[in-house]
Design a protein around this motif. Sequence first.
Motif, PDB file in Angstrom:
ATOM      1  N   ALA A 112      -5.795  21.032  -3.073  1.00 53.46           N
ATOM      2  CA  ALA A 112      -6.217  20.171  -1.759  1.00 53.46           C
ATOM      3  C   ALA A 112      -6.520  21.075  -0.691  1.00 53.46           C
ATOM      4  CB  ALA A 112      -5.349  19.027  -1.486  1.00 53.46           C
ATOM      5  N   VAL A 113      -7.520  21.391  -0.242  1.00 51.60           N
ATOM      6  CA  VAL A 113      -7.970  22.005   0.995  1.00 51.60           C
ATOM      7  C   VAL A 113      -8.127  21.058   2.344  1.00 51.60           C
ATOM      8  CG1 VAL A 113      -9.179  23.750  -0.400  1.00 51.60           C
ATOM      9  CG2 VAL A 113     -10.676  21.808   0.434  1.00 51.60           C
ATOM     10  N   SER A 114      -8.319  19.769   2.141  1.00 50.06           N
ATOM     11  CA  SER A 114      -8.263  19.223   3.388  1.00 50.06           C
ATOM     12  C   SER A 114      -7.919  17.751   2.896  1.00 50.06           C
ATOM     13  CB  SER A 114      -9.475  19.223   4.218  1.00 50.06           C
ATOM     14  OG  SER A 114     -10.762  18.762   3.459  1.00 50.06           O
ATOM     15  N   GLY A 115      -7.749  16.863   3.997  1.00 49.68           N
ATOM     16  CA  GLY A 115      -7.639  15.459   3.779  1.00 49.68           C
ATOM     17  C   GLY A 115      -6.246  15.018   3.826  1.00 49.68           C
ATOM     18  N   LEU A 118       0.745  -1.256   0.023  1.00 46.80           N
ATOM     19  CA  LEU A 118       0.105   0.053   0.123  1.00 46.80           C
ATOM     20  C   LEU A 118       0.804   1.353  -0.034  1.00 46.80           C
ATOM     21  CD1 LEU A 118      -2.695  -1.201   2.609  1.00 46.80           C
ATOM     22  CD2 LEU A 118      -3.005  -0.658   0.094  1.00 46.80           C
ATOM     23  N   TRP A 119       1.998   1.228   0.715  1.00 43.53           N
ATOM     24  CA  TRP A 119       2.813   2.259   0.684  1.00 43.53           C
ATOM     25  C   TRP A 119       3.481   2.737  -0.786  1.00 43.53           C
ATOM     26  CZ3 TRP A 119       7.983   2.102   4.160  1.00 43.53           C
ATOM     27  CH2 TRP A 119       8.598   3.464   3.928  1.00 43.53           C
ATOM     28  N   LEU A 120       3.735   1.771  -1.397  1.00 50.67           N
ATOM     29  CA  LEU A 120       4.398   1.703  -2.661  1.00 50.67           C
ATOM     30  C   LEU A 120       3.200   1.996  -3.887  1.00 50.67           C
ATOM     31  CD1 LEU A 120       7.109  -1.306  -2.583  1.00 50.67           C
ATOM     32  CD2 LEU A 120       7.546   1.308  -2.468  1.00 50.67           C
ATOM     33  N   SER A 121       2.002   2.173  -3.518  1.00 54.74           N
ATOM     34  CA  SER A 121       0.814   2.096  -4.470  1.00 54.74           C
ATOM     35  C   SER A 121      -0.064   3.369  -3.747  1.00 54.74           C
ATOM     36  CB  SER A 121       0.331   0.805  -4.666  1.00 54.74           C
ATOM     37  OG  SER A 121      -0.092   0.316  -3.529  1.00 54.74           O
ATOM     38  N   ALA A 122      -0.770   3.107  -3.028  1.00 52.57           N
ATOM     39  CA  ALA A 122      -1.759   4.016  -2.591  1.00 52.57           C
ATOM     40  C   ALA A 122      -1.476   5.164  -2.194  1.00 52.57           C
ATOM     41  CB  ALA A 122      -2.750   3.251  -1.491  1.00 52.57           C
ATOM     42  N   THR A 123      -0.300   5.490  -1.301  1.00 55.58           N
ATOM     43  CA  THR A 123       0.463   6.545  -0.893  1.00 55.58           C
ATOM     44  C   THR A 123       1.759   6.748  -1.298  1.00 55.58           C
ATOM     45  OG1 THR A 123       1.098   5.207   1.180  1.00 55.58           O
ATOM     46  CG2 THR A 123      -1.168   6.492   1.181  1.00 55.58           C
ATOM     47  N   TRP A 124       1.913   6.241  -2.567  1.00 60.86           N
ATOM     48  CA  TRP A 124       3.292   6.463  -3.157  1.00 60.86           C
ATOM     49  C   TRP A 124       3.572   7.939  -3.417  1.00 60.86           C
ATOM     50  CZ3 TRP A 124       7.820   4.610  -3.241  1.00 60.86           C
ATOM     51  CH2 TRP A 124       8.765   4.711  -4.119  1.00 60.86           C
ATOM     52  N   HIS A 125       2.423   8.442  -3.836  1.00 62.93           N
ATOM     53  CA  HIS A 125       2.520   9.921  -4.454  1.00 62.93           C
ATOM     54  C   HIS A 125       2.343  11.017  -3.290  1.00 62.93           C
ATOM     55  CE1 HIS A 125       2.854   8.584  -8.397  1.00 62.93           C
ATOM     56  NE2 HIS A 125       1.943   7.872  -8.356  1.00 62.93           N
ATOM     57  N   VAL A 126       2.140  10.560  -2.134  1.00 59.90           N
ATOM     58  CA  VAL A 126       1.887  11.360  -0.647  1.00 59.90           C
ATOM     59  C   VAL A 126       3.504  11.953  -0.587  1.00 59.90           C
ATOM     60  CG1 VAL A 126       1.066  11.679   1.484  1.00 59.90           C
ATOM     61  CG2 VAL A 126      -0.151  10.353  -0.072  1.00 59.90           C
ATOM     62  N   PHE A 158       5.708  11.211   5.151  1.00 61.41           N
ATOM     63  CA  PHE A 158       5.189  10.993   6.553  1.00 61.41           C
ATOM     64  C   PHE A 158       3.629  11.313   6.772  1.00 61.41           C
ATOM     65  CE2 PHE A 158       7.661  14.943   6.747  1.00 61.41           C
ATOM     66  CZ  PHE A 158       6.933  15.767   7.074  1.00 61.41           C
ATOM     67  N   LEU A 159       3.205  12.190   5.710  1.00 61.03           N
ATOM     68  CA  LEU A 159       1.893  12.293   5.720  1.00 61.03           C
ATOM     69  C   LEU A 159       1.166  11.099   5.128  1.00 61.03           C
ATOM     70  CD1 LEU A 159       1.794  15.980   4.019  1.00 61.03           C
ATOM     71  CD2 LEU A 159       1.629  15.258   6.302  1.00 61.03           C
ATOM     72  N   GLY A 160       1.546   9.879   4.689  1.00 68.41           N
ATOM     73  CA  GLY A 160       0.872   8.906   4.318  1.00 68.41           C
ATOM     74  C   GLY A 160       0.789   7.941   5.356  1.00 68.41           C
ATOM     75  N   SER A 161      -0.071   7.098   5.780  1.00 60.84           N
ATOM     76  CA  SER A 161      -0.034   6.225   6.940  1.00 60.84           C
ATOM     77  C   SER A 161       0.301   5.074   6.712  1.00 60.84           C
ATOM     78  CB  SER A 161      -1.846   6.201   7.437  1.00 60.84           C
ATOM     79  OG  SER A 161      -2.288   5.580   6.327  1.00 60.84           O
ATOM     80  N   ASP A 162       0.497   4.567   5.350  1.00 62.46           N
ATOM     81  CA  ASP A 162       0.702   3.353   4.985  1.00 62.46           C
ATOM     82  C   ASP A 162       2.159   2.874   5.422  1.00 62.46           C
ATOM     83  OD1 ASP A 162      -1.537   2.254   4.185  1.00 62.46           O
ATOM     84  OD2 ASP A 162      -1.116   3.405   2.191  1.00 62.46           O
ATOM     85  N   CYS A 208      -8.201  10.921  -7.551  1.00 62.12           N
ATOM     86  CA  CYS A 208      -7.749  11.548  -6.377  1.00 62.12           C
ATOM     87  C   CYS A 208      -6.090  11.285  -6.223  1.00 62.12           C
ATOM     88  CB  CYS A 208      -8.484  10.767  -5.132  1.00 62.12           C
ATOM     89  SG  CYS A 208      -7.571  11.709  -3.443  1.00 62.12           S
ATOM     90  N   THR A 209      -5.488  12.317  -5.886  1.00 61.42           N
ATOM     91  CA  THR A 209      -3.948  12.245  -5.819  1.00 61.42           C
ATOM     92  C   THR A 209      -3.534  11.413  -4.528  1.00 61.42           C
ATOM     93  OG1 THR A 209      -4.027  14.346  -4.905  1.00 61.42           O
ATOM     94  CG2 THR A 209      -3.521  14.338  -7.323  1.00 61.42           C
ATOM     95  N   HIS A 210      -4.480  10.982  -3.653  1.00 60.79           N
ATOM     96  CA  HIS A 210      -3.987  10.396  -2.427  1.00 60.79           C
ATOM     97  C   HIS A 210      -4.028   8.962  -2.751  1.00 60.79           C
ATOM     98  CE1 HIS A 210      -5.215   8.145   1.416  1.00 60.79           C
ATOM     99  NE2 HIS A 210      -3.951   8.625   1.536  1.00 60.79           N
ATOM    100  N   ALA A 211      -5.080   8.332  -3.098  1.00 64.02           N
ATOM    101  CA  ALA A 211      -5.168   6.802  -3.323  1.00 64.02           C
ATOM    102  C   ALA A 211      -5.958   6.301  -4.468  1.00 64.02           C
ATOM    103  CB  ALA A 211      -5.877   5.979  -2.107  1.00 64.02           C
ATOM    104  N   GLY A 212      -6.217   7.275  -5.493  1.00 65.01           N
ATOM    105  CA  GLY A 212      -6.549   6.925  -6.657  1.00 65.01           C
ATOM    106  C   GLY A 212      -8.137   6.733  -6.983  1.00 65.01           C
ATOM    107  N   CYS A 213      -8.933   7.114  -6.098  1.00 70.96           N
ATOM    108  CA  CYS A 213     -10.184   6.777  -6.125  1.00 70.96           C
ATOM    109  C   CYS A 213     -10.542   8.137  -6.867  1.00 70.96           C
ATOM    110  CB  CYS A 213     -11.021   6.744  -4.813  1.00 70.96           C
ATOM    111  SG  CYS A 213     -10.503   5.585  -3.879  1.00 70.96           S
TER     112      CYS A 213
END
Length: 328
Positions: A299-302, A115-123, A127-131, A266-271
């Motif tokens: 991005a204003v929040s999240g 998940l770190w290498l995919s869902a939150t790779w672009h965060v 350290f802003l990504g939880s994975d 979405c630039t966080h997790a691709g949804c």
Amino acid sequence: MERGRTVGLVDSWRRQPPSLRILRAFLGVTFAYAGAQKLADPGYLLSSSSTYIGTQLRGFASGSPVSWLLHPLAQHAVAAGVAVALIEIAIGIGTLVDFLPLTSALAGCSVSLVLWLSATWHVHPYFLGSDSVYAIAWGAYALSIWESRRLDARPTAPQEIPEHSSAIDRRSFIRSGVFAAGVLALGGLARLLRGPLKATSPVAATGSVSPSVHAGPSTPAVTGKPIVALDKLKAGRPVGFTGPSGEPAVLFRLDNDEVVAYSRICTHAGCTVGYDSSSDLLVCPCHLAKFAPADGARAVSGPTNIPLPEIAIAVDRSTGTVVLPRAG
């Protein structure tokens, strides 16, 4: 219970220091809940939903170093989605009931790493990504289990008399049954209690489009693939279309009559983000990231600070049509 070693469930908690009990409880409950939450989402296995696992996998694969793994999974999205949810539930329950604890911890670390290498790779920053945090936490917990076993394996005097093998086998059998029943029960209950599918935002879809170059709303006559007639594009009523790379996109007419377009990935997790008319924001249904279309899709929040990618468009004043000009 691995390597022929069985410890009672209560003893497995008592033997750990308070710091590890807290970590174990948090990781176990969180992963069990994460898997159940996926199955409880009515759109998770529905291809027409913005939270469809297939859409998420394709979004994750974009620019990910493990895209080679995600693309095949996206082709079998429903099976992959069910498997991921049940694996997360199994990891969580296995950790809580001490069923294959080292295996569960290593599996949790592996899932978090993917998940770190995919869902939150672009965060960014990372350290802003939880994975990344979960990957390290699971790794540290696995290491603590291994160190505890290494210390327990050292010879002591006098040697403890092992429990009778039939007691060990019975305990192992009972714990295995509790584990399997817990995984199936939680997964089934989550799916059974899933809520109604939330209505998607009113973003009307149009046909596919061509690659484009940027042009503003005052551009003179241009040629390209039409998206929508300008007089039908009203402020606060965005129009959806397919972007140059096949991604879902959205077109806005702002209050100052400027026309802008953005990717809906979405630039966080691709949804796929949707439009919230009450706040005039694009909102991600997966992790509630929010983007302001009137401010460059900032991005204003999240969980992300990366704006949605802008898609270049033009207005053909001779026909009054918003288009994507032909490349070149």
